[in-house]
Design a protein around this motif. Structure first.
Motif, mmCIF file in Angstrom:
data_model
loop_
_atom_site.group_PDB
_atom_site.id
_atom_site.type_symbol
_atom_site.label_atom_id
_atom_site.label_comp_id
_atom_site.label_asym_id
_atom_site.label_seq_id
_atom_site.Cartn_x
_atom_site.Cartn_y
_atom_site.Cartn_z
ATOM 1 N N LYS A 229 32.547 44.586 41.141
ATOM 2 C CA LYS A 229 33.679 43.734 41.476
ATOM 3 C C LYS A 229 34.445 43.468 40.181
ATOM 4 O O LYS A 229 33.864 43.055 39.184
ATOM 5 C CB LYS A 229 33.201 42.427 42.115
ATOM 6 C CG LYS A 229 34.266 41.642 42.813
ATOM 7 C CD LYS A 229 33.706 40.721 43.901
ATOM 8 C CE LYS A 229 32.640 39.767 43.425
ATOM 9 N NZ LYS A 229 32.327 38.715 44.436
ATOM 10 N N THR A 230 35.760 43.733 40.201
ATOM 11 C CA THR A 230 36.554 43.598 38.988
ATOM 12 C C THR A 230 38.011 43.321 39.329
ATOM 13 O O THR A 230 38.474 43.641 40.428
ATOM 14 C CB THR A 230 36.452 44.876 38.127
ATOM 15 O OG1 THR A 230 37.207 44.704 36.925
ATOM 16 C CG2 THR A 230 36.994 46.080 38.877
ATOM 17 N N ASP A 231 38.720 42.727 38.367
ATOM 18 C CA ASP A 231 40.167 42.543 38.508
ATOM 19 C C ASP A 231 40.926 43.534 37.642
ATOM 20 O O ASP A 231 42.150 43.480 37.555
ATOM 21 C CB ASP A 231 40.571 41.113 38.138
ATOM 22 C CG ASP A 231 40.278 40.786 36.676
ATOM 23 O OD1 ASP A 231 39.342 41.395 36.107
ATOM 24 O OD2 ASP A 231 40.982 39.928 36.109
ATOM 25 N N ASN A 232 40.185 44.454 37.009
ATOM 26 C CA ASN A 232 40.786 45.412 36.094
ATOM 27 C C ASN A 232 40.957 46.764 36.804
ATOM 28 O O ASN A 232 39.972 47.451 37.103
ATOM 29 C CB ASN A 232 39.917 45.571 34.843
ATOM 30 C CG ASN A 232 40.583 46.416 33.774
ATOM 31 O OD1 ASN A 232 40.627 47.632 33.879
ATOM 32 N ND2 ASN A 232 41.101 45.770 32.743
ATOM 33 N N ASP B 21 41.735 45.051 47.708
ATOM 34 C CA ASP B 21 42.212 43.663 47.622
ATOM 35 C C ASP B 21 41.225 42.785 48.389
ATOM 36 O O ASP B 21 41.427 42.468 49.559
ATOM 37 C CB ASP B 21 43.618 43.528 48.193
ATOM 38 C CG ASP B 21 44.270 42.196 47.824
ATOM 39 O OD1 ASP B 21 43.553 41.295 47.351
ATOM 40 O OD2 ASP B 21 45.493 42.071 48.017
ATOM 41 N N LEU B 22 40.175 42.384 47.721
ATOM 42 C CA LEU B 22 39.042 41.729 48.358
ATOM 43 C C LEU B 22 39.429 40.438 49.068
ATOM 44 O O LEU B 22 38.917 40.138 50.146
ATOM 45 C CB LEU B 22 37.959 41.451 47.306
ATOM 46 C CG LEU B 22 36.613 40.941 47.802
ATOM 47 C CD1 LEU B 22 35.969 41.943 48.741
ATOM 48 C CD2 LEU B 22 35.698 40.661 46.604
ATOM 49 N N HIS B 23 40.332 39.665 48.483
ATOM 50 C CA HIS B 23 40.657 38.348 49.019
ATOM 51 C C HIS B 23 41.700 38.374 50.134
ATOM 52 O O HIS B 23 41.937 37.352 50.778
ATOM 53 C CB HIS B 23 41.142 37.427 47.894
ATOM 54 C CG HIS B 23 40.063 37.074 46.927
ATOM 55 N ND1 HIS B 23 40.272 36.270 45.835
ATOM 56 C CD2 HIS B 23 38.752 37.437 46.876
ATOM 57 C CE1 HIS B 23 39.147 36.142 45.149
ATOM 58 N NE2 HIS B 23 38.220 36.850 45.763
ATOM 59 N N HIS B 24 42.323 39.515 50.347
ATOM 60 C CA HIS B 24 43.362 39.602 51.369
ATOM 61 C C HIS B 24 43.092 40.730 52.360
ATOM 62 O O HIS B 24 44.015 41.276 52.953
ATOM 63 C CB HIS B 24 44.737 39.791 50.713
ATOM 64 C CG HIS B 24 45.130 38.659 49.815
ATOM 65 N ND1 HIS B 24 44.855 38.660 48.464
ATOM 66 C CD2 HIS B 24 45.755 37.478 50.079
ATOM 67 C CE1 HIS B 24 45.300 37.548 47.914
ATOM 68 N NE2 HIS B 24 45.848 36.801 48.875
ATOM 69 N N TYR C 237 46.257 35.872 40.016
ATOM 70 C CA TYR C 237 47.114 36.713 39.181
ATOM 71 C C TYR C 237 47.119 38.186 39.607
ATOM 72 O O TYR C 237 47.837 38.995 39.022
ATOM 73 C CB TYR C 237 46.680 36.602 37.714
ATOM 74 C CG TYR C 237 46.718 35.186 37.190
ATOM 75 C CD1 TYR C 237 47.924 34.589 36.845
ATOM 76 C CD2 TYR C 237 45.544 34.439 37.063
ATOM 77 C CE1 TYR C 237 47.962 33.277 36.367
ATOM 78 C CE2 TYR C 237 45.568 33.143 36.598
ATOM 79 C CZ TYR C 237 46.786 32.562 36.263
ATOM 80 O OH TYR C 237 46.821 31.263 35.802
ATOM 81 N N GLY C 238 46.331 38.531 40.600
ATOM 82 C CA GLY C 238 46.311 39.922 41.039
ATOM 83 C C GLY C 238 45.118 40.189 41.937
ATOM 84 O O GLY C 238 44.259 39.328 42.134
ATOM 85 N N PRO C 239 45.041 41.393 42.522
ATOM 86 C CA PRO C 239 43.960 41.713 43.464
ATOM 87 C C PRO C 239 42.601 41.831 42.792
ATOM 88 O O PRO C 239 42.495 42.137 41.599
ATOM 89 C CB PRO C 239 44.409 43.056 44.048
ATOM 90 C CG PRO C 239 45.251 43.663 42.993
ATOM 91 C CD PRO C 239 45.976 42.520 42.337
ATOM 92 N N ILE C 240 41.571 41.581 43.573
ATOM 93 C CA ILE C 240 40.192 41.795 43.149
ATOM 94 C C ILE C 240 39.705 43.075 43.830
ATOM 95 O O ILE C 240 39.809 43.231 45.046
ATOM 96 C CB ILE C 240 39.288 40.619 43.550
ATOM 97 C CG1 ILE C 240 39.809 39.314 42.946
ATOM 98 C CG2 ILE C 240 37.851 40.878 43.110
ATOM 99 C CD1 ILE C 240 39.849 39.282 41.437
ATOM 100 N N TYR C 241 39.181 44.003 43.035
ATOM 101 C CA TYR C 241 38.715 45.291 43.551
ATOM 102 C C TYR C 241 37.199 45.254 43.712
ATOM 103 O O TYR C 241 36.487 44.659 42.895
ATOM 104 C CB TYR C 241 39.099 46.424 42.595
ATOM 105 C CG TYR C 241 40.562 46.439 42.223
ATOM 106 C CD1 TYR C 241 41.515 46.983 43.083
ATOM 107 C CD2 TYR C 241 41.002 45.900 41.015
ATOM 108 C CE1 TYR C 241 42.862 46.998 42.739
ATOM 109 C CE2 TYR C 241 42.339 45.909 40.663
ATOM 110 C CZ TYR C 241 43.265 46.461 41.532
ATOM 111 O OH TYR C 241 44.595 46.461 41.186
ATOM 112 N N GLN C 242 36.723 45.919 44.745
ATOM 113 C CA GLN C 242 35.278 45.990 44.950
ATOM 114 C C GLN C 242 34.885 47.359 45.499
ATOM 115 O O GLN C 242 35.582 47.936 46.340
ATOM 116 C CB GLN C 242 34.802 44.913 45.926
ATOM 117 C CG GLN C 242 33.297 44.967 46.206
ATOM 118 C CD GLN C 242 32.839 43.853 47.113
ATOM 119 O OE1 GLN C 242 32.542 42.762 46.638
ATOM 120 N NE2 GLN C 242 32.772 44.104 48.414
ATOM 121 N N VAL C 243 33.769 47.867 45.012
ATOM 122 C CA VAL C 243 33.221 49.111 45.544
ATOM 123 C C VAL C 243 31.715 48.945 45.680
ATOM 124 O O VAL C 243 31.049 48.419 44.785
ATOM 125 C CB VAL C 243 33.558 50.324 44.641
ATOM 126 C CG1 VAL C 243 33.112 50.088 43.202
ATOM 127 C CG2 VAL C 243 32.922 51.596 45.185
#
Length: 210
Positions: free
Chosen positions: A39-42, A66-69, A88-94
């Motif tokens: 999980k990262t915002d980068n 976009d984990l939160h949306h 400030y931007g999407p959170i990515y998850q894999v």
């Protein structure tokens, strides 16, 4: 892995927790078919990690941009960092999973010189030289069972290079993973270097000497 350091400079790529060297460590720690979640915002780290996971042979179970949306992630547990930076931007998850067992159970392990001398007398004896710490060796483990199944005319043996260093020196095997084939005591082929080997490359080698 929650919001690990992205190490953005290219020369620092090996320090990223999703680099092959770290994936090898995680594979040793995790149980069979263990799950690995990033999980990262980068965005750059996320894209690098997708490629790294794919090249290592991990199975992808879920990718979210976009984990939160996005629907279906209501049970996501947010970290303090996540709550702070998600505006400030999407959170990515894999979510990924290491495929199969970490061991070479379908190979006969050779642990002493006498066993090796006996094994090379076989009709088609294929020796796989590997170690427990080598990332490319862990990559090999993701498909070695398929190779064994697809080549029933060969008996596959496993040698841990660190346990039989003298033999590997005698055979001039420094790079791993490597393959050496014997037939009735005579070497009939070798695929020895320090580069990562794909299933297709190894199969082509076997086909050439069969």
């Amino acid at each position: 892995m929650n919001f690990s350091d992205p190490w953005p400079k290219k020369r620092h790529a090996k320090r990223r927790l999703t680099s092959p060297a770290f994936l090898a460590v995680f594979q040793d720690i995790l149980v069979c078919n263990g799950e690995l979640i990033l999980k990262t915002d980068n965005r750059s780290l996320f894209e690098y990690s997708l490629v790294s996971f794919q090249n290592y042979g991990l199975h992808f179970e879920d990718v979210c941009l976009d984990l939160h949306h996005s629907e279906g992630y209501e049970d996501n547990i947010q970290t303090e960092y996540e709550r702070k930076f998600s505006p400030y931007g999407p959170i990515y998850q894999v979510k990924t999973r290491f495929k199969g067992d970490k061991k070479m159970d379908n190979l006969v392990k050779i642990s002493d010189l006498e066993s090796f001398e006996q094994a090379i007398q076989g009709n088609n004896a294929m020796f796989v030289f590997s170690t427990t710490w080598c990332p490319d060796c862990h990559f090999l483990k993701t498909f070695i069972d398929d190779l064994v199944a697809q080549n029933p005319n060969w008996t596959f043996y496993y040698i841990d290079r660190d346990e039989m260093v003298d033999l590997c020196i005698d055979l001039d095997i420094m790079g791993i993973p490597s393959f050496v084939a014997y037939r009735h005591g005579q070497e009939v082929g070798r695929y020895v270097d320090k580069l990562r080997k794909t299933q297709q490359q190894i199969q082509a080698f076997i086909d050439q000497i069969s």
